[in-house]
Design a protein around this motif. Structure first.
Motif, PDB file in Angstrom:
ATOM      1  N   PHE A 122       0.810  -1.217   0.000  1.00 19.32           N
ATOM      2  CA  PHE A 122       0.000   0.000   0.000  1.00 19.32           C
ATOM      3  C   PHE A 122       0.847   1.272   0.000  1.00 19.32           C
ATOM      4  O   PHE A 122       0.636   2.174  -0.806  1.00 19.32           O
ATOM      5  CB  PHE A 122      -0.937   0.002   1.213  1.00 19.32           C
ATOM      6  CG  PHE A 122      -1.650   1.305   1.406  1.00 19.32           C
ATOM      7  CD1 PHE A 122      -2.674   1.670   0.547  1.00 19.32           C
ATOM      8  CD2 PHE A 122      -1.279   2.179   2.417  1.00 19.32           C
ATOM      9  CE1 PHE A 122      -3.333   2.884   0.711  1.00 19.32           C
ATOM     10  CE2 PHE A 122      -1.927   3.394   2.582  1.00 19.32           C
ATOM     11  CZ  PHE A 122      -2.963   3.741   1.731  1.00 19.32           C
ATOM     12  N   TYR A 126       0.953   4.048  -2.912  1.00 17.01           N
ATOM     13  CA  TYR A 126       0.441   5.396  -2.652  1.00 17.01           C
ATOM     14  C   TYR A 126       1.485   6.456  -2.997  1.00 17.01           C
ATOM     15  O   TYR A 126       1.162   7.481  -3.616  1.00 17.01           O
ATOM     16  CB  TYR A 126       0.028   5.525  -1.189  1.00 17.01           C
ATOM     17  CG  TYR A 126      -0.421   6.910  -0.809  1.00 17.01           C
ATOM     18  CD1 TYR A 126      -1.710   7.341  -1.099  1.00 17.01           C
ATOM     19  CD2 TYR A 126       0.461   7.800  -0.186  1.00 17.01           C
ATOM     20  CE1 TYR A 126      -2.120   8.624  -0.777  1.00 17.01           C
ATOM     21  CE2 TYR A 126       0.056   9.079   0.137  1.00 17.01           C
ATOM     22  CZ  TYR A 126      -1.234   9.489  -0.151  1.00 17.01           C
ATOM     23  OH  TYR A 126      -1.635  10.760   0.171  1.00 17.01           O
ATOM     24  N   SER A 130       1.075   9.327  -5.800  1.00 17.40           N
ATOM     25  CA  SER A 130       1.022  10.703  -5.306  1.00 17.40           C
ATOM     26  C   SER A 130       2.227  11.527  -5.710  1.00 17.40           C
ATOM     27  O   SER A 130       2.084  12.678  -6.166  1.00 17.40           O
ATOM     28  CB  SER A 130       0.894  10.698  -3.777  1.00 17.40           C
ATOM     29  OG  SER A 130      -0.277  10.034  -3.363  1.00 17.40           O
ATOM     30  N   THR A 136      -3.099  13.097  -7.064  1.00 19.40           N
ATOM     31  CA  THR A 136      -3.870  13.517  -5.900  1.00 19.40           C
ATOM     32  C   THR A 136      -4.786  14.685  -6.260  1.00 19.40           C
ATOM     33  O   THR A 136      -4.373  15.624  -6.940  1.00 19.40           O
ATOM     34  CB  THR A 136      -2.926  13.942  -4.756  1.00 19.40           C
ATOM     35  OG1 THR A 136      -2.041  12.860  -4.461  1.00 19.40           O
ATOM     36  CG2 THR A 136      -3.715  14.271  -3.507  1.00 19.40           C
ATOM     37  N   TYR A 146      -5.736   0.837  -8.617  1.00 12.31           N
ATOM     38  CA  TYR A 146      -6.330  -0.429  -8.188  1.00 12.31           C
ATOM     39  C   TYR A 146      -7.448  -0.963  -9.099  1.00 12.31           C
ATOM     40  O   TYR A 146      -7.768  -2.148  -9.029  1.00 12.31           O
ATOM     41  CB  TYR A 146      -6.889  -0.314  -6.756  1.00 12.31           C
ATOM     42  CG  TYR A 146      -5.895   0.205  -5.759  1.00 12.31           C
ATOM     43  CD1 TYR A 146      -4.777  -0.551  -5.387  1.00 12.31           C
ATOM     44  CD2 TYR A 146      -6.035   1.467  -5.210  1.00 12.31           C
ATOM     45  CE1 TYR A 146      -3.864  -0.068  -4.468  1.00 12.31           C
ATOM     46  CE2 TYR A 146      -5.113   1.965  -4.289  1.00 12.31           C
ATOM     47  CZ  TYR A 146      -4.028   1.187  -3.926  1.00 12.31           C
ATOM     48  OH  TYR A 146      -3.114   1.669  -3.035  1.00 12.31           O
ATOM     49  N   THR A 212     -12.468   3.733  -1.460  1.00 11.56           N
ATOM     50  CA  THR A 212     -11.114   3.853  -0.914  1.00 11.56           C
ATOM     51  C   THR A 212     -10.271   4.866  -1.673  1.00 11.56           C
ATOM     52  O   THR A 212      -9.461   5.585  -1.068  1.00 11.56           O
ATOM     53  CB  THR A 212     -10.418   2.487  -0.919  1.00 11.56           C
ATOM     54  OG1 THR A 212     -10.431   1.949  -2.259  1.00 11.56           O
ATOM     55  CG2 THR A 212     -11.118   1.507   0.010  1.00 11.56           C
ATOM     56  N   ASN A 213     -10.425   4.947  -2.993  1.00 11.47           N
ATOM     57  CA  ASN A 213      -9.636   5.915  -3.751  1.00 11.47           C
ATOM     58  C   ASN A 213      -9.931   7.346  -3.306  1.00 11.47           C
ATOM     59  O   ASN A 213      -9.035   8.184  -3.226  1.00 11.47           O
ATOM     60  CB  ASN A 213      -9.907   5.769  -5.253  1.00 11.47           C
ATOM     61  CG  ASN A 213      -9.210   4.563  -5.846  1.00 11.47           C
ATOM     62  OD1 ASN A 213      -8.460   3.875  -5.162  1.00 11.47           O
ATOM     63  ND2 ASN A 213      -9.467   4.287  -7.113  1.00 11.47           N
ATOM     64  N   ILE A 215     -10.912   8.230  -0.324  1.00 11.78           N
ATOM     65  CA  ILE A 215     -10.330   8.405   1.004  1.00 11.78           C
ATOM     66  C   ILE A 215      -8.821   8.627   0.911  1.00 11.78           C
ATOM     67  O   ILE A 215      -8.249   9.476   1.603  1.00 11.78           O
ATOM     68  CB  ILE A 215     -10.636   7.181   1.893  1.00 11.78           C
ATOM     69  CG1 ILE A 215     -12.150   7.053   2.136  1.00 11.78           C
ATOM     70  CG2 ILE A 215      -9.886   7.268   3.217  1.00 11.78           C
ATOM     71  CD1 ILE A 215     -12.727   8.184   2.958  1.00 11.78           C
ATOM     72  N   TYR A 216      -8.159   7.865   0.039  1.00 13.22           N
ATOM     73  CA  TYR A 216      -6.702   7.908  -0.043  1.00 13.22           C
ATOM     74  C   TYR A 216      -6.185   9.122  -0.804  1.00 13.22           C
ATOM     75  O   TYR A 216      -5.199   9.746  -0.388  1.00 13.22           O
ATOM     76  CB  TYR A 216      -6.170   6.642  -0.728  1.00 13.22           C
ATOM     77  CG  TYR A 216      -6.467   5.353  -0.001  1.00 13.22           C
ATOM     78  CD1 TYR A 216      -6.706   5.337   1.363  1.00 13.22           C
ATOM     79  CD2 TYR A 216      -6.519   4.140  -0.687  1.00 13.22           C
ATOM     80  CE1 TYR A 216      -6.985   4.157   2.021  1.00 13.22           C
ATOM     81  CE2 TYR A 216      -6.783   2.951  -0.029  1.00 13.22           C
ATOM     82  CZ  TYR A 216      -7.024   2.961   1.325  1.00 13.22           C
ATOM     83  OH  TYR A 216      -7.301   1.785   1.979  1.00 13.22           O
ATOM     84  N   PHE A 217      -6.829   9.459  -1.933  1.00 13.26           N
ATOM     85  CA  PHE A 217      -6.217  10.394  -2.879  1.00 13.26           C
ATOM     86  C   PHE A 217      -6.936  11.737  -3.010  1.00 13.26           C
ATOM     87  O   PHE A 217      -6.391  12.643  -3.627  1.00 13.26           O
ATOM     88  CB  PHE A 217      -6.123   9.742  -4.265  1.00 13.26           C
ATOM     89  CG  PHE A 217      -5.292   8.502  -4.295  1.00 13.26           C
ATOM     90  CD1 PHE A 217      -3.907   8.565  -4.257  1.00 13.26           C
ATOM     91  CD2 PHE A 217      -5.885   7.249  -4.352  1.00 13.26           C
ATOM     92  CE1 PHE A 217      -3.138   7.420  -4.283  1.00 13.26           C
ATOM     93  CE2 PHE A 217      -5.121   6.088  -4.370  1.00 13.26           C
ATOM     94  CZ  PHE A 217      -3.738   6.175  -4.332  1.00 13.26           C
ATOM     95  N   GLN A 219      -7.964  14.895  -1.173  1.00  9.71           N
ATOM     96  CA  GLN A 219      -7.673  15.580   0.088  1.00  9.71           C
ATOM     97  C   GLN A 219      -8.443  16.885   0.258  1.00  9.71           C
ATOM     98  O   GLN A 219      -8.904  17.201   1.350  1.00  9.71           O
ATOM     99  CB  GLN A 219      -6.169  15.840   0.187  1.00  9.71           C
ATOM    100  CG  GLN A 219      -5.342  14.564   0.152  1.00  9.71           C
ATOM    101  CD  GLN A 219      -3.848  14.840   0.105  1.00  9.71           C
ATOM    102  OE1 GLN A 219      -3.419  15.995   0.083  1.00  9.71           O
ATOM    103  NE2 GLN A 219      -3.049  13.781   0.075  1.00  9.71           N
ATOM    104  N   ASN A 229     -18.379   7.909  -1.514  1.00 13.71           N
ATOM    105  CA  ASN A 229     -17.613   8.789  -0.625  1.00 13.71           C
ATOM    106  C   ASN A 229     -18.495   9.855   0.010  1.00 13.71           C
ATOM    107  O   ASN A 229     -18.343  10.182   1.192  1.00 13.71           O
ATOM    108  CB  ASN A 229     -16.473   9.457  -1.387  1.00 13.71           C
ATOM    109  CG  ASN A 229     -15.353   8.493  -1.724  1.00 13.71           C
ATOM    110  OD1 ASN A 229     -15.121   8.191  -2.882  1.00 13.71           O
ATOM    111  ND2 ASN A 229     -14.656   7.992  -0.724  1.00 13.71           N
TER     112      ASN A 229
END
Length: 294
Positions: A122, A126, A130, A136, A146, A212-213, A215-217, A219, A229
């Protein structure tokens, strides 16, 4: 013999009915809970018949309908673009692998299988997305990581082409002067509609359900949030209000947090339930890839 066949059919029918109920009952429970009052859900728990019938959860959702419609639009955009690119890349990868005369076919297949067993992890993944690709807070962040390529889909597509698209037809087309791209567009794609529909449906569901994307990417650009989301953020906001309402003067006693979760889940699955019947025939035909050759 007839008795045994009849008993077998009855047994299988009973099993299929039970499996069908296992799939349908959760949806019924979900819908019933979304129309139940918060007090009854807290006191009695979930029920297949709404207790204290109310539209409070849907009234709350209606109050933020503009944001929900925008999130729906983003989800449709992300799902549409991602699914189309996924299918194109899968076809362009699977068709050459289905040709036994492809140079280096074994090595390419090895690298394909290798990605199914191992990945970079992970944190490195990431950091690459990023810091190297700089996706991002961009639309690409919701499409590429993914989900854009799946080795299992490539294997399914390759196997279907090998077992259901006669090589003789492709060779006859090449004798007539067709190139590989023409063979792919005029022969392989039309004869592979069942597996294309199957992979397309699976890819679309993966994109639609993905959160998840975001949440992760994502901002700062929350306007890129898809429906999953956004609904997750709504649930988080409701939980925050209830947790911090004591002593703050905020009235949240009538805020239906449990039924809101159920209502939001109902809204999120409606497009999938509507779309699935149109793809069911292709899905059933494609999922049995390789079972019958002829």
């Amino acid at each position: 013999m007839i008795y045994k066949n009849k008993a077998f059919r009855i047994t299988m029918n009973v099993i299929m009915v039970l499996l069908t109920l296992c799939c349908i009952l959760p949806f019924i429970l979900l819908i019933a809970s979304s129309f139940s009052s918060e007090a009854d859900l807290t006191k009695y728990g979930y029920s297949f018949i709404p207790r204290g019938f109310t539209l409070a959860a849907y009234k709350y959702i209606w109050a933020i309908k503009e944001n929900i419609l925008r999130a729906y639009g983003m989800s449709f955009l992300i799902t549409g673009i991602g699914t189309v690119i996924n299918l194109v890349m899968t076809l362009l990868f699977a068709y050459p692998l289905s040709r036994k005369d492809l140079p280096g076919r074994k090595w390419i297949s090895f690298f394909l299988f290798f990605t199914m067993l191992f990945n970079g992890g992970f944190v490195p993944t990431y950091l690459i997305y990023s810091n190297v690709f700089h996706i991002t807070d961009t639309l690409a962040a919701m499409i590429v990581p993914y989900l854009l390529m799946n080795a299992f889909y490539v294997i399914m597509m390759r196997t279907y082409i090998m077992t259901n698209v006669p090589m003789e037809v492709i060779e006859a087309s090449m004798i007539d002067g067709a190139n590989e791209f023409q063979n792919l567009a005029r022969i392989v794609v039309p004869m592979s509609k069942p597996i294309i529909g199957t992979i397309g449906l699976m890819s679309a569901i993966a994109y639609w359900n993905n959160w998840t994307n975001g949440i992760y990417f994502i901002q700062s650009r929350r306007n890129l949030y898809g429906i999953q989301n956004y609904l997750n953020s709504v649930i988080s906001n409701v939980a925050f209000l209830q947790t911090h309402s004591v002593g703050s003067g905020i009235v949240t006693a009538d805020l239906p947090s449990i039924s809101i979760r159920m209502a939001l889940a109902v809204i999120a699955i409606i497009p999938v339930l509507v779309a699935y019947p149109f793809f069911q025939k292709s899905f059933v035909a494609g999922i049995t890839v390789g079972s019958v050759k002829g």
